[in-house]
Scaffold this active site. Structure first.
Site, mmCIF file in Angstrom:
data_model
loop_
_atom_site.group_PDB
_atom_site.id
_atom_site.type_symbol
_atom_site.label_atom_id
_atom_site.label_comp_id
_atom_site.label_asym_id
_atom_site.label_seq_id
_atom_site.Cartn_x
_atom_site.Cartn_y
_atom_site.Cartn_z
ATOM 1 N N ALA A 1 -4.739 -2.894 -2.471
ATOM 2 C CA ALA A 1 -4.250 -1.819 -3.346
ATOM 3 C C ALA A 1 -3.047 -2.260 -4.162
ATOM 4 C CB ALA A 1 -3.901 -0.590 -2.510
ATOM 5 N N ASN B 1 2.878 7.636 2.206
ATOM 6 C CA ASN B 1 2.547 6.832 3.382
ATOM 7 C C ASN B 1 3.546 6.978 4.522
ATOM 8 O OD1 ASN B 1 4.129 5.380 1.305
ATOM 9 N ND2 ASN B 1 4.228 3.746 2.810
ATOM 10 N N GLN C 1 -3.533 6.585 0.798
ATOM 11 C CA GLN C 1 -3.504 7.391 2.015
ATOM 12 C C GLN C 1 -4.398 8.625 1.936
ATOM 13 O OE1 GLN C 1 -1.969 6.550 4.832
ATOM 14 N NE2 GLN C 1 -0.900 4.750 4.047
ATOM 15 N N SER D 1 -7.496 1.485 -1.014
ATOM 16 C CA SER D 1 -7.583 0.337 -0.115
ATOM 17 C C SER D 1 -8.589 0.614 0.989
ATOM 18 C CB SER D 1 -6.212 0.049 0.503
ATOM 19 O OG SER D 1 -6.276 -1.033 1.410
ATOM 20 N N HIS E 1 -8.843 -0.744 4.074
ATOM 21 C CA HIS E 1 -8.405 -0.733 5.478
ATOM 22 C C HIS E 1 -7.620 0.517 5.860
ATOM 23 C CE1 HIS E 1 -4.012 -1.905 5.522
ATOM 24 N NE2 HIS E 1 -4.298 -2.260 4.284
ATOM 25 N N THR F 1 -14.344 -14.871 -7.021
ATOM 26 C CA THR F 1 -15.624 -14.596 -6.383
ATOM 27 C C THR F 1 -15.487 -13.431 -5.415
ATOM 28 O OG1 THR F 1 -16.251 -16.925 -6.543
ATOM 29 C CG2 THR F 1 -17.454 -15.568 -4.951
ATOM 30 N N CYS G 1 4.900 -2.164 5.214
ATOM 31 C CA CYS G 1 5.204 -3.093 4.125
ATOM 32 C C CYS G 1 6.688 -3.441 4.066
ATOM 33 C CB CYS G 1 4.767 -2.493 2.794
ATOM 34 S SG CYS G 1 3.011 -2.096 2.723
#
Length: 359
Positions: free
Chosen positions: A72, A142, A170, A186, A188, A223, A305
């Site tokens: 993200a 978050n 979120q 994102s 995950h 890729t 983070c």
């Protein structure tokens, strides 16, 4: 161990794992092919990527395209840097945006900060300068889970002729996403794998590439991994199918957690909030000692983070907490795979450890 750190990352859904494994097989399979190759194996891998793209897009507003990214943060940078040459220079973002938005805004030019109140809600009366070109307001914070009025901010941006970027990391897969010009998400954070995110871009909006080379995504080079894309797609499809069920389960966990932590102070709003986020504090609490004493409970003292910075949370300071109050706060995050028994056991351990500190 009890995992209560769903804002940092979520457990991989079994369905996402199964979708990923097919495209991780070795030389005796066709699953390892490059999706950008023109032969049959490559076309099969490309088809899997496109199915995943459609599944992710189904969680987002109609009238846009999904660009797969590495995460993200990359999606945010592609949105902000990629639009910089096509809009006015001024940027407005809320005081509690993720660092990927805040730091990129500062790097790109003059920033107008949109203040928040003690509940973490943005002030819609904030005056936006005439040269504003981009407004960035996240959907769900978050750290404290506050849900922002993003539809209204999108309208404010349109009134100024500016673009609107929404960090929906979120929120995606948990609640409906309002309209925007660009939306960052994102995998995950919604029971998909790490290493893949996406930027949704409104139809008709062109961005300048920030990673040049093959431009395999039309605007982004590199890729693609069919395995990561397929798992992201499976997680998105599952999230869409389970959205109401997951929300009801989380509401049950929230109500019980509020009972169990009734003598703690809640940070942020109780109502305008994603209830899978419980950010609470006890003045005088030594959070480092608490985490050491509760090693079987995985929870956080703030954003993953920024966990190594040692600085008080900019989000908690923005809602009026002192540095001492911010440093005495913890964040508990729960979701689809959390049980009521885990919430109760974790609360017992955390409360006992806090009481041992005399707070």
């Amino acid at each position: 161990m009890i995992y209560l750190d769903y804002q940092a990352t979520t457990p991989l859904a079994p369905e996402a794992r199964e979708a990923m494994l097919r495209w991780l097989d070795g030389p005796d399979s066709t699953g390892f092919a490059n999706p950008h190759s023109p032969h049959r194996m490559g076309r099969q891998a490309a088809a899997a990527v496109e199915v995943a793209r459609e599944r992710v897009a189904a969680l987002l507003p109609p009238g846009g395209r999904v660009i797969f990214t590495g995460n993200a943060c990359e999606a945010v940078n592609l949105a902000m840097r990629g639009s910089a040459g096509r809009r006015k220079a001024g940027i407005a973002c809320s005081a509690i945006e993720h660092a990927s938005v805040r730091d990129t805004a500062r790097a790109l030019g003059r920033v107008t900060e949109i203040p928040v109140d003690r509940e973490g809600l943005t002030d819609l009366a904030t005056e936006l300068p005439e040269d504003i070109g981009l407004v960035a307001v996240m959907s769900v914070n978050n750290e404290i889970g506050t849900v922002q009025p993003v539809a209204e901010w999108h309208h404010r941006a349109q009134e100024k002729g500016a673009l609107f970027l929404c960090d929906a990391v979120q929120a995606c897969g948990k609640r409906e996403i309002a309209g925007a010009d660009m939306i960052a998400i994102s995998a995950h954070k919604m029971h998909g794998p790490k290493g893949i995110g996406a930027l949704w871009v409104r139809d008709g909006l062109e961005l300048d590439p920030q990673v040049t080379g093959g431009l395999q995504e039309g605007i982004r080079s590199g890729t693609l991994s069919p395995a990561l894309c397929a798992a992201f797609g499976a997680a998105a499809e599952l999230a869409k199918a389970r959205m109401a069920e997951d929300a009801a389960h989380i509401e049950t966990l929230w109500r019980r957690a509020r009972e169990l932590f009734a003598d703690w102070t809640l940070n942020g709003s109780a109502e305008a909030r994603w209830h899978g986020n419980l950010n609470i504090r006890k003045d005088g609490l030594d959070v480092a000692r608490l985490m050491s004493d509760c090693r079987e409970v995985m929870f956080s003292a703030g954003s993953a983070c920024a966990s190594g910075s040692g600085a008080p949370s900019h989000v908690l300071r923005a809602i009026g907490l002192t540095d001492a109050q911010a440093k005495s706060s913890i964040r508990l995050g729960f979701g689809r795979y959390t049980t009521l028994a885990e919430i109760e056991e974790a609360a017992g351990l955390i409360n006992a450890a806090a009481e041992a500190q005399g707070v």
